[in-house]
Write a protein that holds these residues in place. Sequence first.
Motif, PDB file in Angstrom:
ATOM      1  N   ASN A 181     -44.244 -59.853 -54.546  1.00 10.77           N
ATOM      2  CA  ASN A 181     -45.364 -60.103 -53.940  1.00 10.77           C
ATOM      3  C   ASN A 181     -45.945 -59.107 -53.044  1.00 10.77           C
ATOM      4  O   ASN A 181     -46.827 -59.104 -52.574  1.00 10.77           O
ATOM      5  N   ASP A 182     -45.111 -57.985 -52.928  1.00  8.84           N
ATOM      6  CA  ASP A 182     -45.396 -56.785 -52.000  1.00  8.84           C
ATOM      7  C   ASP A 182     -45.363 -55.673 -52.950  1.00  8.84           C
ATOM      8  O   ASP A 182     -44.612 -54.816 -53.173  1.00  8.84           O
ATOM      9  N   ALA A 183     -46.652 -55.153 -53.609  1.00 11.19           N
ATOM     10  CA  ALA A 183     -46.738 -54.226 -54.802  1.00 11.19           C
ATOM     11  C   ALA A 183     -46.174 -53.007 -54.118  1.00 11.19           C
ATOM     12  O   ALA A 183     -45.637 -51.882 -54.945  1.00 11.19           O
ATOM     13  N   GLN A 184     -46.237 -52.668 -52.765  1.00  8.24           N
ATOM     14  CA  GLN A 184     -45.718 -51.430 -52.370  1.00  8.24           C
ATOM     15  C   GLN A 184     -44.105 -51.310 -52.560  1.00  8.24           C
ATOM     16  O   GLN A 184     -43.712 -50.183 -52.793  1.00  8.24           O
ATOM     17  N   THR A 185     -43.574 -52.320 -52.666  1.00  9.58           N
ATOM     18  CA  THR A 185     -41.853 -52.087 -52.938  1.00  9.58           C
ATOM     19  C   THR A 185     -41.850 -51.696 -54.363  1.00  9.58           C
ATOM     20  O   THR A 185     -40.892 -51.106 -54.498  1.00  9.58           O
ATOM     21  N   SER A 186     -42.595 -52.216 -55.395  1.00  7.19           N
ATOM     22  CA  SER A 186     -42.649 -51.894 -56.752  1.00  7.19           C
ATOM     23  C   SER A 186     -43.009 -50.554 -56.972  1.00  7.19           C
ATOM     24  O   SER A 186     -42.345 -49.732 -57.619  1.00  7.19           O
ATOM     25  N   LYS A 187     -43.878 -50.008 -56.112  1.00 11.04           N
ATOM     26  CA  LYS A 187     -44.389 -48.409 -56.195  1.00 11.04           C
ATOM     27  C   LYS A 187     -43.041 -47.606 -55.674  1.00 11.04           C
ATOM     28  O   LYS A 187     -42.908 -46.651 -56.263  1.00 11.04           O
ATOM     29  N   GLU A 188     -42.607 -48.161 -54.725  1.00 15.07           N
ATOM     30  CA  GLU A 188     -41.528 -47.311 -54.132  1.00 15.07           C
ATOM     31  C   GLU A 188     -40.363 -47.247 -55.092  1.00 15.07           C
ATOM     32  O   GLU A 188     -39.527 -46.279 -55.274  1.00 15.07           O
ATOM     33  N   ALA A 191     -38.348 -62.383 -62.176  1.00 16.06           N
ATOM     34  CA  ALA A 191     -38.355 -63.050 -61.045  1.00 16.06           C
ATOM     35  C   ALA A 191     -39.424 -63.959 -61.097  1.00 16.06           C
ATOM     36  O   ALA A 191     -40.772 -63.798 -61.403  1.00 16.06           O
ATOM     37  N   ALA A 192     -39.263 -65.205 -60.602  1.00 16.59           N
ATOM     38  CA  ALA A 192     -40.541 -66.374 -60.597  1.00 16.59           C
ATOM     39  C   ALA A 192     -39.940 -67.385 -59.749  1.00 16.59           C
ATOM     40  O   ALA A 192     -38.722 -67.491 -59.505  1.00 16.59           O
ATOM     41  N   PHE A 224     -48.973 -68.834 -58.996  1.00 15.42           N
ATOM     42  CA  PHE A 224     -49.677 -67.715 -59.390  1.00 15.42           C
ATOM     43  C   PHE A 224     -49.363 -66.560 -58.874  1.00 15.42           C
ATOM     44  O   PHE A 224     -49.205 -65.332 -59.617  1.00 15.42           O
ATOM     45  N   GLU A 225     -49.132 -66.602 -57.660  1.00 10.67           N
ATOM     46  CA  GLU A 225     -48.872 -65.213 -56.780  1.00 10.67           C
ATOM     47  C   GLU A 225     -47.502 -64.417 -57.371  1.00 10.67           C
ATOM     48  O   GLU A 225     -47.740 -63.494 -57.476  1.00 10.67           O
ATOM     49  N   THR A 226     -46.672 -65.403 -57.266  1.00 13.86           N
ATOM     50  CA  THR A 226     -45.389 -64.793 -57.685  1.00 13.86           C
ATOM     51  C   THR A 226     -45.192 -64.608 -59.128  1.00 13.86           C
ATOM     52  O   THR A 226     -45.077 -63.405 -59.887  1.00 13.86           O
ATOM     53  N   ASN A 227     -45.605 -65.559 -59.896  1.00 11.75           N
ATOM     54  CA  ASN A 227     -45.218 -65.420 -61.445  1.00 11.75           C
ATOM     55  C   ASN A 227     -46.286 -64.661 -62.133  1.00 11.75           C
ATOM     56  O   ASN A 227     -45.961 -64.126 -63.364  1.00 11.75           O
ATOM     57  N   VAL A 228     -47.324 -64.603 -61.825  1.00 17.51           N
ATOM     58  CA  VAL A 228     -48.608 -63.764 -62.569  1.00 17.51           C
ATOM     59  C   VAL A 228     -48.951 -62.559 -61.875  1.00 17.51           C
ATOM     60  O   VAL A 228     -48.707 -61.234 -62.351  1.00 17.51           O
ATOM     61  N   ASN A 240     -45.919 -74.492 -65.057  1.00 21.86           N
ATOM     62  CA  ASN A 240     -46.120 -74.401 -66.238  1.00 21.86           C
ATOM     63  C   ASN A 240     -47.811 -73.515 -66.443  1.00 21.86           C
ATOM     64  O   ASN A 240     -47.767 -72.677 -67.550  1.00 21.86           O
ATOM     65  N   ALA A 241     -48.760 -73.732 -65.699  1.00 20.30           N
ATOM     66  CA  ALA A 241     -50.080 -73.078 -65.787  1.00 20.30           C
ATOM     67  C   ALA A 241     -49.929 -71.553 -65.570  1.00 20.30           C
ATOM     68  O   ALA A 241     -50.385 -70.855 -66.278  1.00 20.30           O
ATOM     69  N   SER A 242     -48.854 -71.266 -64.364  1.00 20.21           N
ATOM     70  CA  SER A 242     -48.839 -69.743 -64.120  1.00 20.21           C
ATOM     71  C   SER A 242     -48.222 -69.089 -65.218  1.00 20.21           C
ATOM     72  O   SER A 242     -48.360 -68.048 -65.688  1.00 20.21           O
ATOM     73  N   LYS A 243     -46.846 -69.866 -66.002  1.00 22.99           N
ATOM     74  CA  LYS A 243     -46.376 -69.325 -67.086  1.00 22.99           C
ATOM     75  C   LYS A 243     -47.090 -69.183 -68.398  1.00 22.99           C
ATOM     76  O   LYS A 243     -47.035 -68.205 -69.246  1.00 22.99           O
TER      77      LYS A 243
END
Length: 242
Positions: free
Chosen positions: A63-70, A89-90, A111-115, A166-169
């Motif tokens: 949920n923190d795109a900066q961590t993925s970029k780093e 992760a979900a 939706f925030e985490t899973n999608v 279910n809906a997020s998956k």
Amino acid sequence: MTQQKVVLVTGATKGIGREIARQFGELGWIVVVGGRDLGRAEAVVKELAADGVEAAAVRVEVNDAQTSKEAAGWIEQTYGRLDVLVNNAAIIPDGDGPVSEVPVEALRAGFETNVLGLVATTQAMLPLLRRAERARVVNLSTELSSLTRVGDPESRMSSVLTTGYNASKAAVNMVTVMLANELRADGILVNAADPGNCATDMGGWDAPRTPAQGAAVAVRLATLPADGPTGQLHAEEGRLPW
Ligand SMILES: NC(=O)c1ccc[n+]([C@@H]2O[C@H](COP(=O)([O-])OP(=O)(O)OC[C@H]3O[C@@H](n4cnc5c(N)ncnc54)[C@H](OP(=O)(O)O)[C@@H]3O)[C@@H](O)[C@H]2O)c1
């Protein structure tokens, strides 16, 4: 650039993700253990290293795109590329329930985490995946994402009333298909894995399958040959309907 293949598994601090990391280690891959808590990711790295696996920990809070970029920056500097991304992760959001009652906040969290988190992590890693010879992306999904299964009143899946999950998956499935379309010409295969109901914090400790059995489904999709499927949802027994 290293000759060994490199995999990043998100949410590898426990459950199926930790087991996916272990199985890649057994295959002789370099394993990058993604965790939102770096200390816990490092503990998994220690376990893997004790078994002779080359592993490293990165902080990935999806949920923190900066961590993925780093994390992508570190993987690039260290290994030069990424061969496989496993988006594991979900969450099942707190308060999840039937459509008639589920708080909108729970839907939003799911939706925030899973999608959204999965897409942000994938976007950060794509340049590195494009540098690999035969990159693969595996998104952890579930039979509960299948409109066919949930829509069948005879199916056990129709009685599981976790709308946010279910809906997020189901949205993860669409993202999988669309990314597979985008990357087809590059030879990057993108699939969704249903591990089956496994004994983890999420799956419940009385679930019939082991995390190892669930992880094996993802590892198989992550190591498909060049003519393997793309844009599909697979369980242990084969392809599942959308
Ligand atoms: N278990 C089952 O029966 C089952 C069935 C079908 C599909 N699946 C799917 O398989 C995958 C793994 O499930 P599991 O049973 O192993 O679940 P789990 O035991 O609850 O583990 C989930 C992992 O995701 C991590 N995570 C959650 N939110 C995160 C965030 N915002 N950023 C980074 N990491 C985050 C958790 O980190 P923390 O350790 O920090 O909490 C943990 O490492 C999931 O995608 C799940 O939907 C599971």
